[in-house]
Design a protein around this motif. Structure first.
Motif, mmCIF file in Angstrom:
data_model
loop_
_atom_site.group_PDB
_atom_site.id
_atom_site.type_symbol
_atom_site.label_atom_id
_atom_site.label_comp_id
_atom_site.label_asym_id
_atom_site.label_seq_id
_atom_site.Cartn_x
_atom_site.Cartn_y
_atom_site.Cartn_z
ATOM 1 N N GLU A 64 24.445 20.094 -0.916
ATOM 2 C CA GLU A 64 25.247 20.965 -0.086
ATOM 3 C C GLU A 64 25.542 22.150 -1.123
ATOM 4 O O GLU A 64 25.995 22.042 -2.190
ATOM 5 N N SER A 65 25.271 23.325 -0.455
ATOM 6 C CA SER A 65 25.641 24.730 -1.472
ATOM 7 C C SER A 65 27.082 24.705 -1.795
ATOM 8 O O SER A 65 27.956 24.187 -1.007
ATOM 9 N N GLY A 66 27.498 24.898 -3.127
ATOM 10 C CA GLY A 66 28.649 24.872 -3.689
ATOM 11 C C GLY A 66 29.411 23.453 -3.945
ATOM 12 O O GLY A 66 30.836 23.404 -4.588
ATOM 13 N N THR A 67 28.669 22.411 -3.885
ATOM 14 C CA THR A 67 29.021 21.259 -4.398
ATOM 15 C C THR A 67 28.643 20.982 -5.880
ATOM 16 O O THR A 67 27.510 21.303 -6.347
ATOM 17 N N TYR A 68 29.491 20.459 -6.629
ATOM 18 C CA TYR A 68 28.829 20.102 -7.968
ATOM 19 C C TYR A 68 28.429 18.594 -8.154
ATOM 20 O O TYR A 68 28.899 17.841 -7.633
ATOM 21 N N TYR A 69 27.260 18.540 -8.860
ATOM 22 C CA TYR A 69 26.629 17.337 -8.637
ATOM 23 C C TYR A 69 26.323 16.989 -10.185
ATOM 24 O O TYR A 69 26.183 17.709 -11.076
ATOM 25 N N GLU A 70 26.293 15.686 -10.395
ATOM 26 C CA GLU A 70 25.688 15.086 -11.712
ATOM 27 C C GLU A 70 24.541 14.064 -11.551
ATOM 28 O O GLU A 70 24.740 13.382 -10.424
ATOM 29 N N PHE A 71 23.591 14.000 -12.492
ATOM 30 C CA PHE A 71 22.613 13.107 -12.399
ATOM 31 C C PHE A 71 21.942 12.858 -13.718
ATOM 32 O O PHE A 71 21.887 13.511 -14.795
ATOM 33 N N GLU A 72 21.387 11.716 -13.996
ATOM 34 C CA GLU A 72 20.928 11.207 -15.148
ATOM 35 C C GLU A 72 19.438 11.248 -15.181
ATOM 36 O O GLU A 72 18.903 11.178 -14.031
ATOM 37 N N THR A 149 16.348 19.339 -1.114
ATOM 38 C CA THR A 149 16.924 20.449 0.086
ATOM 39 C C THR A 149 18.252 20.796 -0.381
ATOM 40 O O THR A 149 19.386 20.020 -0.351
ATOM 41 N N ILE A 150 18.517 22.070 -0.327
ATOM 42 C CA ILE A 150 19.909 22.609 -0.696
ATOM 43 C C ILE A 150 20.393 23.239 0.884
ATOM 44 O O ILE A 150 19.548 24.105 1.151
ATOM 45 N N GLN A 151 21.331 22.803 1.355
ATOM 46 C CA GLN A 151 21.864 23.029 2.580
ATOM 47 C C GLN A 151 22.980 24.146 2.804
ATOM 48 O O GLN A 151 23.831 24.161 1.742
#
Length: 151
Positions: A64-72, A149-151
């Motif tokens: 989702e555009s505007g959301t903060y994400y973290e991944f390893e 996909t970024i919505q």
């Protein structure tokens, strides 16, 4: 003008019981981080696995555009492997990359490479809607490509 300033300062002291300009040693005002970097706006994504012959991920990502994400990204050292995805990296704002406790705050990314076993964590904000990918360069198999996909 001088009378107005004195009156304003006296009013602040009368209403709050303290000087408006006095330093407050307690910096915690109870508000927390605002907006995009707030804990309520953060999501963890499944890890990306870099291992010879293994899929990068179990499923595509929908962000989702505007959301903060973290991944390893976890590399097992079975082979020197990289990830490319310049279009994806240009569609996000990378907050930080953490490698062995070292925080890196880049202006941008083009690719990532693991020469040996290790882990890194990437924190970012999804910005530009569209379809993107991360993939192992030179590979042609679907399992060596992560659709995003970024919505």
């Amino acid at each position: 003008m001088k009378r107005a300033l004195i009156y304003a300062a006296a009013t602040c002291v009368a209403l709050t019981g303290t000087h408006a300009w006095a330093d407050n040693d307690d910096d915690d005002n109870g508000f927390g981080l605002a907006g995009l970097l707030s804990a309520k706006n953060k999501e963890d994504l499944p890890p990306v696995i870099l291992s010879a012959g293994m899929p990068l991920s179990d499923a595509p990502w929908t962000l989702e555009s505007g959301t903060y994400y973290e991944f390893e990204i976890q590399g097992d050292g079975s082979q020197e492997l990289a990830l490319i995805g310049s279009e994806f990296f240009r569609a996000i704002w990378v907050d930080e990359i953490v490698v062995e406790g070292l925080e890196i705050r880049p202006l941008g990314l083009d690719s990532i490479e693991f020469d040996e076993a290790g882990e890194m964590e990437i924190g970012f904000i999804a910005i530009k809607p569209g379809s993107y990918y991360l993939k192992v360069p030179g590979s042609t198999g679907d399992t060596q490509r992560l659709e995003i996909t970024i919505q």
